[in-house]
Structure formats: C-alpha cells, structure tokens
Design a protein around this motif. Structure first.
Motif, mmCIF file in Angstrom:
data_model
loop_
_atom_site.group_PDB
_atom_site.id
_atom_site.type_symbol
_atom_site.label_atom_id
_atom_site.label_comp_id
_atom_site.label_asym_id
_atom_site.label_seq_id
_atom_site.Cartn_x
_atom_site.Cartn_y
_atom_site.Cartn_z
ATOM 1 N N ASN A 152 0.810 -1.211 0.000
ATOM 2 C CA ASN A 152 0.000 0.000 0.000
ATOM 3 C C ASN A 152 0.847 1.266 0.000
ATOM 4 O OD1 ASN A 152 -2.682 -0.985 -0.066
ATOM 5 N ND2 ASN A 152 -2.534 -1.570 2.091
ATOM 6 N N GLU A 153 2.156 1.117 0.182
ATOM 7 C CA GLU A 153 3.052 2.270 0.196
ATOM 8 C C GLU A 153 3.177 2.878 -1.199
ATOM 9 O OE1 GLU A 153 6.854 1.143 1.679
ATOM 10 O OE2 GLU A 153 6.210 1.085 3.771
ATOM 11 N N CYS A 160 9.316 13.558 0.189
ATOM 12 C CA CYS A 160 8.831 12.472 1.031
ATOM 13 C C CYS A 160 9.579 12.397 2.353
ATOM 14 C CB CYS A 160 8.925 11.147 0.284
ATOM 15 S SG CYS A 160 7.753 11.014 -1.085
ATOM 16 N N GLU A 161 10.867 12.728 2.339
ATOM 17 C CA GLU A 161 11.629 12.750 3.587
ATOM 18 C C GLU A 161 11.126 13.856 4.508
ATOM 19 O OE1 GLU A 161 15.670 13.130 2.359
ATOM 20 O OE2 GLU A 161 15.835 11.020 1.732
ATOM 21 N N LEU A 162 10.838 15.022 3.953
ATOM 22 C CA LEU A 162 10.347 16.141 4.756
ATOM 23 C C LEU A 162 8.984 15.841 5.363
ATOM 24 C CD1 LEU A 162 11.361 19.192 2.516
ATOM 25 C CD2 LEU A 162 12.321 18.577 4.742
ATOM 26 N N TYR A 205 0.120 3.578 -5.767
ATOM 27 C CA TYR A 205 -0.205 4.019 -4.402
ATOM 28 C C TYR A 205 -1.426 3.245 -3.922
ATOM 29 C CZ TYR A 205 -1.274 6.911 -0.366
ATOM 30 O OH TYR A 205 -1.525 7.338 0.913
ATOM 31 N N LYS A 206 -1.359 2.797 -2.680
ATOM 32 C CA LYS A 206 -2.400 1.955 -2.085
ATOM 33 C C LYS A 206 -2.675 0.728 -2.943
ATOM 34 C CE LYS A 206 -4.713 5.483 0.714
ATOM 35 N NZ LYS A 206 -5.992 6.170 1.016
ATOM 36 N N GLY A 207 -1.612 0.221 -3.519
ATOM 37 C CA GLY A 207 -1.703 -1.003 -4.304
ATOM 38 C C GLY A 207 -2.200 -0.830 -5.718
ATOM 39 N N ARG A 210 -1.193 15.181 -4.271
ATOM 40 C CA ARG A 210 -2.567 14.943 -4.691
ATOM 41 C C ARG A 210 -2.986 13.484 -4.472
ATOM 42 N NH1 ARG A 210 -2.659 16.130 -10.124
ATOM 43 N NH2 ARG A 210 -2.868 14.052 -10.749
ATOM 44 N N ILE A 211 -2.140 12.546 -4.885
ATOM 45 C CA ILE A 211 -2.549 11.145 -4.739
ATOM 46 C C ILE A 211 -2.513 10.697 -3.276
ATOM 47 C CG2 ILE A 211 -1.785 10.576 -7.072
ATOM 48 C CD1 ILE A 211 0.564 9.066 -5.845
ATOM 49 N N MET A 212 -1.711 11.361 -2.447
ATOM 50 C CA MET A 212 -1.651 10.991 -1.030
ATOM 51 C C MET A 212 -2.966 11.338 -0.314
ATOM 52 S SD MET A 212 1.272 9.520 -0.659
ATOM 53 C CE MET A 212 1.411 9.394 1.104
ATOM 54 N N LYS A 213 -3.789 12.165 -0.920
ATOM 55 C CA LYS A 213 -5.057 12.541 -0.320
ATOM 56 C C LYS A 213 -6.157 11.506 -0.607
ATOM 57 C CE LYS A 213 -4.158 17.523 -0.584
ATOM 58 N NZ LYS A 213 -4.598 18.815 -1.177
#
Length: 249
Positions: free
Chosen positions: A172-173, A196-198, A228-230, A245-248
């Motif tokens: 899912n990462e 992504c580190e921040l 993302y999320k598989g 955007r996709i992380m939302k």
C-alpha cells in the motif's frame, strides 16, 4: 535531410550529446546513467537516432523481444520515444524519423512497430495522433485507459503481457518502478525523495535493472511507473505536487 541525422553507436556514444537531455545545463548522474544503459542496449539492436546538432530531435526504438517493457510482439519493433521540441517543430523532422524507423523495420523483415499510448494523450508518451497518420492503430487496451498502438506489415499483432494488465501490487506504500533509460529520471527521484523525507512519507523504490524484471512488471511501463495503495497511478514522471494529490486519496 538524411545527412542531418546520426545514430548513436558504441564508437560515438561517449562524445555525442544525448539529445533528450539538451535542456539541462548541468551534467548530472542521469546523463551518465543513460549513456551506460544505452551502451548495454545498442548491442541488442536498440536504435537511438537524432538530429546532428544540439537539439531535442530524436527517435528511440528496439526489438520488442529485448525492449524493457511488458509487451509481447514477436518480430516487432517497440518505439520508446519520438520527440521533436521547441524551434525544431514544423520542419518535417518527426516525419523523417518515423519514416526511417518504418523503413528500417521493413528492411530487417520485421512484422511491424508498436508503441505505448493512452485514450487521453499523456505527457512523456509519444504523440499517438501523429503515429496514427502513419497507419498505427490501437490493438490492445488496459482497463484504465492505456493503449498499445501498432503498425502491422503482415497482419500479426502485438499485445500487452497478461501481467501488464494487472495494475495492482500488494504493497500500500507509495511505490515507484524505474529504470535508467531516461536521463530525467534521476532528477525526479531526488525531488520526490526530498519531499517524502520532509513529510515522512515512506516510498518503495524499485529499480528495473534487467530485461526479465521489465517483462514481468505488473503495469504498462516505458521507463517509470507509480503505484499508491496497491493501485497503478501513471507512467508519467511526476513531481511533489502530484504526490501530494494522490496521497489525499
């Protein structure tokens, strides 16, 4: 116009510019990564033909059997990229490069040429409307809108490998598959890593460094693929804004 183009070969690879990186002023790891990737591919029949000057005008293709993409196309060429940029547009260069590829395929007894496209044109994919003017037609599709276009000389047709239509992975990462064919990839990796580190976002980077890995990929692939999320997201090189955007979701 013929004399205006050259093909990259082992003897000139170190001295010639890699024309798809011409807009970048600084030398960086992506350029040398591209040169090394090409050095290993040229002996497999990979072709990189470009305008003989510092310009983003080139075509890149390879036998489908050794092309790093999950497509089945016995005796076909796979066209990775056909790109004419900036002031060089409108001079017939794209047509000349396409005509060269078609003539080369016929001379070598190929069954045809294929390329990745999409129902809606996407960045970093060659212009499929231009290809259709030369007789390319959609011969296979995925459920999420990607197409395989082909110009067949003998009636046989290529297709996506069954695994390419899976479009799912177990993790899912945020997961990014990439190879070193495109010299821009290293820059995009560094930008995404920094973001992504921040924000403490875990990222699974998967280097596609063998033909076997490329052929077994669970998605369409030109040199980059994001999950993302598989779920498969895109073959486009993306920036931090896209990741946000996709992380939302």
């Amino acid at each position: 116009m013929e004399g205006e183009f050259i093909n990259l070969i082992p003897e000139n690879l170190a001295s010639e510019h890699v024309s798809c990186i011409i807009r970048t002023k600084k030398v960086h790891q992506g350029i040398e990564g591209k040169r090394q990737w090409l050095a290993d591919r040229l002996k497999e029949g990979h072709v990189f033909r470009k305008l003989n000057e510092k310009a983003t005008v080139f075509i890149e293709y390879a036998p489908c059997e050794t092309a790093w993409t999950p497509i089945i196309g016995d005796n076909y060429y796979y066209m990775y990229c056909l790109w004419v940029d900036g002031a060089h547009k409108g001079k017939g260069y794209a047509s000349s490069l396409m005509e060269y590829c078609i003539a080369d395929a016929k001379e070598k007894g190929k069954s045809g040429i294929c390329m990745l496209g999409a129902k809606k044109q996407k960045g970093w994919l060659s212009d499929q409307s231009f290809a259709k003017k030369f007789g390319f037609q959609v011969v296979d599709t995925t459920e999420n809108g990607y197409d395989l276009l082909a110009l067949s000389f003998d009636g046989t047709l290529p297709k996506f490998a069954p695994n390419a239509k899976k479009m799912e992975i177990e993790s899912n990462e945020l997961t990014i598959y990439y190879d070193k064919q495109c010299p821009y990839i290293d820059q995009y990796i560094q930008r995404i890593k920094k973001y992504c580190e921040l924000d403490e976002i875990p990222v699974n980077w998967i280097l596609v460094d063998t033909l076997e890995k490329a052929k077994a990929l669970p998605c369409v692939f030109n040199n980059w693929a994001v999950f993302y999320k598989g779920k498969f997201e895109t073959v486009n090189l993306v920036d931090a804004t896209y990741i946000k955007r996709i992380m939302k979701k």
